[in-house]
Motif scaffolding. Sequence first.
Motif: not given
Length: 402
Positions: A32-49, A52-59
């Motif tokens: 029941q535990t998974y690791i999701a890769v959201l960004e293939a390469k290094e990304v800014s904290p603001s873009r990550f946040a 992630l917020a969009a993904l949380e809302r969607a699911h």
Amino acid sequence: MKKLVLALGLLALAACQQQTGLSPQALREAGQTYIAVLEAKEVSPSRFAEGLAALERAHGLAIPAEDRLEALGMVILRGLSPAKAERLAQDPRVYGLTPDREVWAFAQTVPWGVERVGAPTTTAKGAGVSIYILDTGIKVGHEDLTNLAGGHAVVKCRGRCRAPYDDDNGHGTHVAGTAAAVNNNVGVLGVAPAAELWAVKVLSNSGSGSISGIVQGLNWVIAHDNGGKPKVINMSLGGRGRDDQDGQYCPANRSTDAFHNAIQKAVCDHNITVVVAAGNDGADAANYVPAAYDEVLTVSATNSQDDWPSWSNYGPDVDLAAPGVSILSTWHTSTSAYNTLSGTSMASPHVAGAAALVLSLHPHSTPAQVRQTLLQNAESTASWTNTSGKPHPEPFLNVRGF
């Protein structure tokens, strides 16, 4: 460059360009535990946040802070149903979704090795370099590990512990001593005695852990502010699995597998040298991760007769051989305890210490340059008698001249 195999073994993931779908078998067997890769390469904290917020809302997700691995561009998702995992795997915002699985410490049975590789002769001693031991923790207050600067616990120490990253097993303390036990006229001497040690406790008191715990540890190392010093990671651990990118070192299209992607980010994006144990099953290291990954330095074990034990893993993925049989090092049962162990776990920290020596001399070296320096200085094993019954053409670690 290592010859790797395009397969994922136990991961049971089906890769499709940059998007990953989970097979029904993976959903049934992976838990029941998974690791999701959201960004293939290094990304800014603001873009990550934002992503992630969009993904949380969607699911309908609510991901706790400790599972938001910002430095890696990943999140750990716990308690997912198979249906929700499948929906997440198909979401274009998810670069890769990897089922969590168990890993374990590579120790065989129960330190001539430091002498054999030439560490006492070096001018370089590892000063100005941080070695991060991803393992069972490090014994806090040990007389020979006074260079322990601190740490982080993904899996907290149990019992009588002076810190959450204290060692309740012994394996990590033993590994740390080989890499960097200080030169203080007591106990043992490490390969890089002037290096700084950091404990990253990702394995329990039984010596087991998970991929999600490992990537949490890697995330902490990447984000950790050590004052700008070069970083080396030692991982004397692993589990079954295969490399998913055949012979590719830091490719432009990064792995969708979370474990591999995390290591690629550490090595390729953050200039961290990662050293790992080959494994102790007398089998091809291509069947074990992280040993099979092209970005790491993979280490087999030798004995004091310049030979390989039958249990040391082998194959094109192995970069270097180092002492790994009957190695005396620090232990966790008291602040003055020592123990003798064998395994590729014991060989790997010899190379991690050697990497610290290289970086103390050349602090701006990339992981690829550290690897090249170690290979260029290594001792040929062409004349060795190999009684292991397994092919071991890899050269032997030599730090003389550093």
